[in-house]
Scaffold this motif. Structure first.
Motif, PDB file in Angstrom:
ATOM      1  N   THR A  78       0.812  -1.216   0.000  1.00 37.59           N
ATOM      2  CA  THR A  78       0.000   0.000   0.000  1.00 37.59           C
ATOM      3  C   THR A  78       0.847   1.269   0.000  1.00 37.59           C
ATOM      4  N   PHE A  79       1.860   1.324   0.864  1.00 36.35           N
ATOM      5  CA  PHE A  79       2.622   2.550   1.057  1.00 36.35           C
ATOM      6  C   PHE A  79       4.028   2.498   0.454  1.00 36.35           C
ATOM      7  N   GLY A  80       4.542   1.293   0.240  1.00 39.18           N
ATOM      8  CA  GLY A  80       5.901   1.128  -0.265  1.00 39.18           C
ATOM      9  C   GLY A  80       6.884   0.937   0.864  1.00 39.18           C
ATOM     10  N   ALA A  81       8.033   0.378   0.519  1.00 44.35           N
ATOM     11  CA  ALA A  81       9.080   0.147   1.516  1.00 44.35           C
ATOM     12  C   ALA A  81       9.684   1.466   1.990  1.00 44.35           C
ATOM     13  N   ALA A 105      14.609   2.807  12.722  1.00 46.39           N
ATOM     14  CA  ALA A 105      14.554   2.175  11.408  1.00 46.39           C
ATOM     15  C   ALA A 105      14.855   3.202  10.330  1.00 46.39           C
ATOM     16  N   ILE A 106      15.488   2.720   9.258  1.00 54.86           N
ATOM     17  CA  ILE A 106      15.874   3.564   8.130  1.00 54.86           C
ATOM     18  C   ILE A 106      15.548   2.812   6.846  1.00 54.86           C
ATOM     19  N   SER A 107      14.850   3.476   5.920  1.00 54.40           N
ATOM     20  CA  SER A 107      14.583   2.895   4.608  1.00 54.40           C
ATOM     21  C   SER A 107      14.596   4.029   3.600  1.00 54.40           C
ATOM     22  N   GLY A 108      15.209   3.800   2.458  1.00 61.44           N
ATOM     23  CA  GLY A 108      15.277   4.893   1.490  1.00 61.44           C
ATOM     24  C   GLY A 108      15.794   4.473   0.147  1.00 61.44           C
ATOM     25  N   ILE A 109      15.972   5.479  -0.686  1.00 58.11           N
ATOM     26  CA  ILE A 109      16.447   5.289  -2.059  1.00 58.11           C
ATOM     27  C   ILE A 109      17.811   5.954  -2.171  1.00 58.11           C
ATOM     28  N   ALA A 110      18.856   5.129  -2.140  1.00 58.98           N
ATOM     29  CA  ALA A 110      20.221   5.652  -2.156  1.00 58.98           C
ATOM     30  C   ALA A 110      20.711   5.959  -3.571  1.00 58.98           C
TER      31      ALA A 110
END
Length: 165
Positions: A78-81, A105-110
């Protein structure tokens, strides 16, 4: 400070995180995606880090987020990683699967690929969960996406700040 494998600003902030959490009697856990264990590595550069760091989860894939942290597939679909909802679920999962008092927690687009118009390279989400608290700390930041190492470095600094008592 002894020689570190990591940039001085990461090592210095990690030392502060270890010292202040030790003084507060707190232990910490990490749930890392785009940083790939960099925050955990920064903390373990510091002598005595075993007094504070309970564990780190490197959950780079969506499958790992589900299996190791219990993140619902519905949240990811639904929301994405790369969403505050996913980061919050990751932080809660890290608490649930550890003995730590606080988890970040950390999640992103490097990058350099993977970005979209809605979530460009450099988009990173963070969340902090504290055992026994309903406090919700979550934020999305657009970091300097000029290089992969820059995004990961900046994200690690933000995560370490979130671990300070």
């Amino acid at each position: 400070m002894p020689v570190s494998l990591l940039p001085a600003d990461l090592a210095e902030l990690a030392a502060k995180v270890i010292a202040e959490n030790r003084a507060a009697g707190r232990t910490v856990a990490l749930a890392e995606s785009c940083t790939g264990g960099l925050v955990s590595a920064a903390l373990t550069e510091i002598p005595g880090s075993s007094d504070v760091l309970d564990r780190g989860f490197v959950t780079y894939s969506n499958e790992a987020k589900r299996e190791l942290l219990g993140v619902s597939g519905d949240i990811i679909e639904t929301f994405g990683a790369v969403s505050i909802a996913c980061a919050w679920a990751m932080a809660q999962g890290a608490l649930n699967h550890s003995g730590a008092d606080v988890a970040v927690a950390i999640s992103g687009i490097a990058g350099p690929g993977g970005g979209t118009e809605q979530k460009p390279v450099g988009t990173v989400v963070f969340a902090r969960a504290v055992r026994g608290s309903e406090e919700l700390v979550g934020e999305e930041r657009l970091l300097d996406g000029s290089s992969r190492d820059s995004v990961r470095h900046q994200a690690a600094l933000v995560a370490l700040e979130l671990l300070l008592p």
